[in-house]
Design a protein around this motif. Sequence first.
Motif, mmCIF file in Angstrom:
data_model
loop_
_atom_site.group_PDB
_atom_site.id
_atom_site.type_symbol
_atom_site.label_atom_id
_atom_site.label_comp_id
_atom_site.label_asym_id
_atom_site.label_seq_id
_atom_site.Cartn_x
_atom_site.Cartn_y
_atom_site.Cartn_z
ATOM 1 N N THR A 1 0.855 -1.186 0.000
ATOM 2 C CA THR A 1 0.000 0.000 0.000
ATOM 3 C C THR A 1 0.887 1.230 0.000
ATOM 4 O O THR A 1 1.910 1.271 0.660
ATOM 5 N N TYR A 2 0.452 2.213 -0.748
ATOM 6 C CA TYR A 2 1.222 3.448 -0.865
ATOM 7 C C TYR A 2 0.330 4.614 -0.511
ATOM 8 O O TYR A 2 -0.844 4.619 -0.863
ATOM 9 N N ILE A 3 0.919 5.615 0.140
ATOM 10 C CA ILE A 3 0.131 6.825 0.395
ATOM 11 C C ILE A 3 0.012 7.627 -0.904
ATOM 12 O O ILE A 3 -1.025 8.192 -1.199
ATOM 13 N N ILE A 4 1.098 7.643 -1.690
ATOM 14 C CA ILE A 4 1.073 8.388 -2.963
ATOM 15 C C ILE A 4 1.452 7.455 -4.107
ATOM 16 O O ILE A 4 2.413 6.693 -3.997
ATOM 17 N N GLU A 5 0.677 7.520 -5.177
ATOM 18 C CA GLU A 5 1.023 6.788 -6.403
ATOM 19 C C GLU A 5 0.995 7.785 -7.552
ATOM 20 O O GLU A 5 -0.047 8.369 -7.850
ATOM 21 N N ILE A 6 2.126 7.986 -8.151
ATOM 22 C CA ILE A 6 2.211 8.839 -9.342
ATOM 23 C C ILE A 6 2.363 7.892 -10.519
ATOM 24 O O ILE A 6 3.334 7.142 -10.598
ATOM 25 N N ASN A 7 1.360 7.881 -11.399
ATOM 26 C CA ASN A 7 1.320 6.886 -12.472
ATOM 27 C C ASN A 7 1.527 7.530 -13.837
ATOM 28 O O ASN A 7 0.665 8.273 -14.302
ATOM 29 N N VAL B 1 6.673 9.810 -15.836
ATOM 30 C CA VAL B 1 7.225 9.658 -14.476
ATOM 31 C C VAL B 1 6.271 8.831 -13.612
ATOM 32 O O VAL B 1 5.081 9.141 -13.526
ATOM 33 N N SER B 2 6.781 7.771 -13.011
ATOM 34 C CA SER B 2 5.999 6.983 -12.052
ATOM 35 C C SER B 2 6.756 6.912 -10.738
ATOM 36 O O SER B 2 7.981 6.763 -10.733
ATOM 37 N N LEU B 3 6.019 7.040 -9.647
ATOM 38 C CA LEU B 3 6.663 7.037 -8.327
ATOM 39 C C LEU B 3 5.655 6.570 -7.286
ATOM 40 O O LEU B 3 4.506 7.020 -7.282
ATOM 41 N N PHE B 4 6.080 5.662 -6.433
ATOM 42 C CA PHE B 4 5.200 5.088 -5.410
ATOM 43 C C PHE B 4 5.820 5.371 -4.044
ATOM 44 O O PHE B 4 6.963 4.985 -3.790
ATOM 45 N N THR C 1 8.035 21.024 -11.132
ATOM 46 C CA THR C 1 6.794 20.742 -11.857
ATOM 47 C C THR C 1 6.128 19.491 -11.285
ATOM 48 O O THR C 1 4.904 19.464 -11.074
ATOM 49 N N LEU C 2 6.922 18.469 -10.971
ATOM 50 C CA LEU C 2 6.361 17.243 -10.398
ATOM 51 C C LEU C 2 5.740 17.535 -9.027
ATOM 52 O O LEU C 2 4.645 17.067 -8.706
ATOM 53 N N LEU C 3 6.427 18.349 -8.221
ATOM 54 C CA LEU C 3 5.909 18.698 -6.897
ATOM 55 C C LEU C 3 4.615 19.514 -7.021
ATOM 56 O O LEU C 3 3.662 19.306 -6.257
ATOM 57 N N ARG C 4 4.590 20.410 -7.993
ATOM 58 C CA ARG C 4 3.384 21.244 -8.190
ATOM 59 C C ARG C 4 2.208 20.393 -8.656
ATOM 60 O O ARG C 4 1.069 20.664 -8.318
ATOM 61 N N ILE C 5 2.505 19.334 -9.420
ATOM 62 C CA ILE C 5 1.433 18.416 -9.839
ATOM 63 C C ILE C 5 0.898 17.674 -8.613
ATOM 64 O O ILE C 5 -0.307 17.494 -8.444
ATOM 65 N N LEU C 6 1.812 17.276 -7.724
ATOM 66 C CA LEU C 6 1.398 16.601 -6.477
ATOM 67 C C LEU C 6 0.534 17.530 -5.622
ATOM 68 O O LEU C 6 -0.475 17.112 -5.051
ATOM 69 N N ALA C 7 0.953 18.803 -5.548
ATOM 70 C CA ALA C 7 0.237 19.768 -4.702
ATOM 71 C C ALA C 7 -1.080 20.203 -5.332
ATOM 72 O O ALA C 7 -1.953 20.727 -4.647
ATOM 73 N N GLY C 8 -1.216 20.016 -6.650
ATOM 74 C CA GLY C 8 -2.446 20.402 -7.339
ATOM 75 C C GLY C 8 -2.373 21.788 -7.963
ATOM 76 O O GLY C 8 -3.367 22.289 -8.475
ATOM 77 N N PHE C 9 -1.188 22.421 -7.970
ATOM 78 C CA PHE C 9 -1.057 23.752 -8.577
ATOM 79 C C PHE C 9 -0.936 23.652 -10.100
ATOM 80 O O PHE C 9 -1.111 24.627 -10.819
ATOM 81 N N THR C 10 -0.556 22.465 -10.596
ATOM 82 C CA THR C 10 -0.401 22.236 -12.036
ATOM 83 C C THR C 10 -1.084 20.915 -12.358
ATOM 84 O O THR C 10 -0.987 19.980 -11.562
ATOM 85 N N THR C 11 -1.761 20.842 -13.518
ATOM 86 C CA THR C 11 -2.364 19.551 -13.887
ATOM 87 C C THR C 11 -1.465 18.845 -14.899
ATOM 88 O O THR C 11 -0.865 19.498 -15.768
ATOM 89 N N PRO C 12 -1.357 17.522 -14.805
ATOM 90 C CA PRO C 12 -0.505 16.813 -15.771
ATOM 91 C C PRO C 12 -1.176 16.726 -17.134
ATOM 92 O O PRO C 12 -2.401 16.755 -17.222
ATOM 93 N N THR C 13 -0.377 16.636 -18.186
ATOM 94 C CA THR C 13 -0.936 16.427 -19.526
ATOM 95 C C THR C 13 -1.434 14.989 -19.646
ATOM 96 O O THR C 13 -2.467 14.720 -20.245
ATOM 97 N N GLU C 14 -0.672 14.066 -19.076
ATOM 98 C CA GLU C 14 -1.069 12.650 -19.052
ATOM 99 C C GLU C 14 -0.753 12.087 -17.681
ATOM 100 O O GLU C 14 0.141 12.579 -16.999
#
Length: 495
Positions: free
Chosen positions: A39-45, A60-63, A82-95
């Motif tokens: 189980t992961y608290i964060i999954e970046i797929n 980029v994938s990160l668990f 940019t990856l951190l901002r996507i996690l925080a919700g300040f930027t949306t990913p393209t995919e």
Amino acid sequence: MADRILDLTPKPLSSEDCTQRAPDIPGAAACDINGNEKTYIIEINHISKWFGDKQVLDDVSLFVKKGEFVTILGPSGCGKTTLLRILAGFTTPTEGTVYINGTDITMMPPYQRPMNTVFQRYALFPHLNVYDNIAFGLKLKKEDEDSIDTQVRRVLKIVGLSDYEERDVDSLSGGQQQRVAIARAIINKPQVLLLDEPLAALDLKMRKDMQLELKQMHKELGITFIYVTHDQEEALTLSDTIVVMNKGKVQQIGRPTDIYNEPVNPFVADFIGDSNILSGIMVEDRKVQFMYQEFECVDEGFQPNEHVDVVLRPEDIYIMAHNSNAMINGKVETCIFKGVHYEMTVITDNGYELLIQDYNMFEVGQEVSLIIKPSDIHVMHREFQTNNIEAVMKDQTHIEMLGGIFECLPQDNMESGAKVTATVGFHDIELMDYTEDGASAGMVSFILFKGKQYQVTVTTDSGEDILVNTDDVWDDGDIVGIKILPQDIKISARE
Ligand code: ATP
């Protein structure tokens, strides 16, 4: 600030999820080796991000496990923020998608996410004192005064500012202001704390002190930290897990010791700590040839005579007075005292330059011998053995590739317009000072010294990277012409 209404408590992943989301990058399996779920608290797929026609993140994938201290490390512009901002919700990913505790939060606004961010610049309210800066969010939520007071005093204690509540934030040092920013971020009890180069504005001494304090805070709070930095020493000091990035791609994920001792490619070896990186040939398992000699090593799983890269850490090369029976002999070229050890460069008798760190000093000009133990030789597979470039036949003696038209040997059986692969050796490309002297042009984007020669990565005008071995000295950012002789381009049909 709106209340968090979504259920974000941890949910186990189904085996199906594990298989579907199992990433193909080192160290980031969604299932353990027995196929059991983690189980992961964060999954970046599979996150990708484009700004206009510029790709900043590439698949980029990160668990991340609950309570882990994960550091995203890489050079300026590699996409960390940019990856951190996507996690925080300040930027949306393209995919791609971001999950927290099994819930898809890719499109969730920042204020609903159970995360808080600490930025490099502290972003404090200058007109409020320390206490009111920290209490601000809770007051906005209209929590009762006593509860606010208890919570503010609790976090002031955690960040070591118990006597500072009445102080004007402007009167504080940079380190103290950053502590206020951290206190403000943790008072909301986020499940995840995102930190974007939070110590970058501090001087070296304060940065070192704050590193230790951050590590202690992480332990006490028990929450997940995602930390962004370009400072490899900071990453090695703080992290449970380091994610090394370059040009928008994850290069390696692992524990600090794994990343340092077992880098997966020359970029990671060069970026983390000092290293000697040399070209070699794996004669057979546990036998590698470099610097024109054969050495025993401990690495296995290579093809016979596979071309490889060899990493020797400077502290792993033993230096001693000259002994004519030694395997490697040479002469000290430079010697600098570094506080605890001496850093020396030695030119070997067969012309290689090696960086060595040792507690003993050897004078410049002194003849010395070197010993390298098998377990201190780290052998890496090469991502590419040669440049394989996508190209199109223009006519029977010209091909279009790398953003230009190159002359090739006559290709009688190739029609114009045919899609082909052009294979060009690393030694077979010449870089020119003037772009008009080459058939195409590019920019030097990475330089690796390999003991005797440089391996230069050139990002061409068409956006492709090519590798060039050269004796010439280039700088990052140099604009170069690319010249390849017709006989050095091997052409084969492409599907
Ligand atoms: P640094 O350590 O210098 O902050 P970084 O690794 O954090 O670098 P990012 O800030 O993520 O890198 O930026 C990656 C690339 O994306 C850079 O080339 C940057 O110029 C570009 N970029 C970032 N944000 C935007 C934006 N909003 N619009 C266009 N390009 C952007």
